[in-house]
Write a protein that holds these residues in place. Sequence first.
Motif, PDB file in Angstrom:
ATOM      1  N   GLU A  42       0.831  -1.196   0.000  1.00  0.00           N
ATOM      2  CA  GLU A  42       0.000   0.000   0.000  1.00  0.00           C
ATOM      3  C   GLU A  42       0.871   1.254   0.000  1.00  0.00           C
ATOM      4  OE1 GLU A  42      -3.157   0.305  -0.254  1.00  0.00           O
ATOM      5  OE2 GLU A  42      -3.811  -1.772  -0.059  1.00  0.00           O
ATOM      6  N   GLU A  44       1.872   5.029   0.645  1.00  0.00           N
ATOM      7  CA  GLU A  44       1.562   5.986   1.698  1.00  0.00           C
ATOM      8  C   GLU A  44       0.775   7.153   1.107  1.00  0.00           C
ATOM      9  OE1 GLU A  44       1.599   7.103   5.670  1.00  0.00           O
ATOM     10  OE2 GLU A  44       2.468   5.291   4.779  1.00  0.00           O
ATOM     11  N   HIS A 190      -8.801  10.396   4.274  1.00  0.00           N
ATOM     12  CA  HIS A 190      -7.745   9.830   5.110  1.00  0.00           C
ATOM     13  C   HIS A 190      -7.284  10.831   6.173  1.00  0.00           C
ATOM     14  CE1 HIS A 190      -7.177   6.056   2.965  1.00  0.00           C
ATOM     15  NE2 HIS A 190      -7.367   6.736   1.851  1.00  0.00           N
ATOM     16  N   THR A 194      -7.358   9.987  10.102  1.00  0.00           N
ATOM     17  CA  THR A 194      -6.147  10.115  10.913  1.00  0.00           C
ATOM     18  C   THR A 194      -6.379  11.007  12.119  1.00  0.00           C
ATOM     19  OG1 THR A 194      -4.738   9.804   8.963  1.00  0.00           O
ATOM     20  CG2 THR A 194      -3.728  10.826  10.884  1.00  0.00           C
ATOM     21  N   LEU A 217      -9.280  -3.060   7.378  1.00  0.00           N
ATOM     22  CA  LEU A 217      -8.500  -2.049   6.677  1.00  0.00           C
ATOM     23  C   LEU A 217      -8.044  -0.951   7.625  1.00  0.00           C
ATOM     24  CD1 LEU A 217      -7.381  -0.864   4.060  1.00  0.00           C
ATOM     25  CD2 LEU A 217      -9.584   0.250   3.694  1.00  0.00           C
ATOM     26  N   LYS A 220      -5.297  -2.191   9.949  1.00  0.00           N
ATOM     27  CA  LYS A 220      -4.026  -2.380   9.266  1.00  0.00           C
ATOM     28  C   LYS A 220      -3.387  -1.045   8.915  1.00  0.00           C
ATOM     29  CE  LYS A 220      -2.065  -4.426   5.053  1.00  0.00           C
ATOM     30  NZ  LYS A 220      -2.372  -5.180   3.808  1.00  0.00           N
ATOM     31  N   ARG A 221      -4.156  -0.158   8.296  1.00  0.00           N
ATOM     32  CA  ARG A 221      -3.583   1.095   7.786  1.00  0.00           C
ATOM     33  C   ARG A 221      -3.222   2.061   8.905  1.00  0.00           C
ATOM     34  NH1 ARG A 221      -6.465   3.470   2.748  1.00  0.00           N
ATOM     35  NH2 ARG A 221      -5.011   2.004   1.770  1.00  0.00           N
ATOM     36  N   TYR A 222      -3.985   2.036  10.011  1.00  0.00           N
ATOM     37  CA  TYR A 222      -3.757   3.005  11.081  1.00  0.00           C
ATOM     38  C   TYR A 222      -3.251   2.325  12.350  1.00  0.00           C
ATOM     39  CZ  TYR A 222      -6.411   5.887   7.871  1.00  0.00           C
ATOM     40  OH  TYR A 222      -6.836   6.556   6.742  1.00  0.00           O
TER      41      TYR A 222
END
Length: 255
Positions: A42, A44, A190, A194, A217, A220-222
């Motif tokens: 993924e 950034e 996003h 965040t 998701l 995983k991403r955050y």
Amino acid sequence: MMGDRTIQVAYQRLKAVIGPDVAHMPPGEHPFPPRGGPRVTEAEIPVWNAEEADRFEEGLKGDPHEALVLVALATGIRQGEALGLFWGDLDPTGRVIHIARSRSRSAGRATKSPKTASGRRNVELPSHAVAALNRHRESQIARNHGVGPGDPIFTGPDGGPLSASAAYHALQRIIERLGLKRISFHALRHTMTTLMMARGVPVNIVQAVLGHSDPTLLLKRYAHLIQGYQAVAAAAMEDVFNGPQEPEKATETSG
């Protein structure tokens, strides 16, 4: 050369078409093993920090597209979902929007329903977004653009739905004018995510606001933000078992 994402999509489509015909093959010879296929790293996604988001919000005031980009940043709704909004999707108080459709870049004026049941959702607006929408409605009336239940909220010069291209270029013009870091329209989503997670908003709440059917998701991403909750959780449990700590009293000294 094709990118990892393109190769992964091609792999999955081939697997869907050919997979049933090779289901009898042993695992060692199977062309589509259960966990096979290319792995995608993924990329950034650039986002704004709280200070940049605040500068953006302040600089928006009076811009023709203030309501559009402010609603996107404040709620994290997708660009297509924002462009698919009708005035009838606002509840009578003007504080809640109902996400029921989206408008893709190639769909023109046509819309489509959310892919999952969780994508159809109600999202509460913060007060500054409500105020921006109220100002936008007054502007629409002054321009003789419809504001009935079936009229689009965000429109182009002809009063029809605003195009994805026009929305993107409007955002970029604002960013350039304010001298902010360049981000995409999707990165507003996003950025909001965040900022919410950095302030400790529970993952399940963020998931519901974004319309995700699965929290995987987000987790995983955050993950780096979620790790920061460990100290908060430990402090909370310490209060549960030991009670809140009283501040030490200052020792009085005689003069």
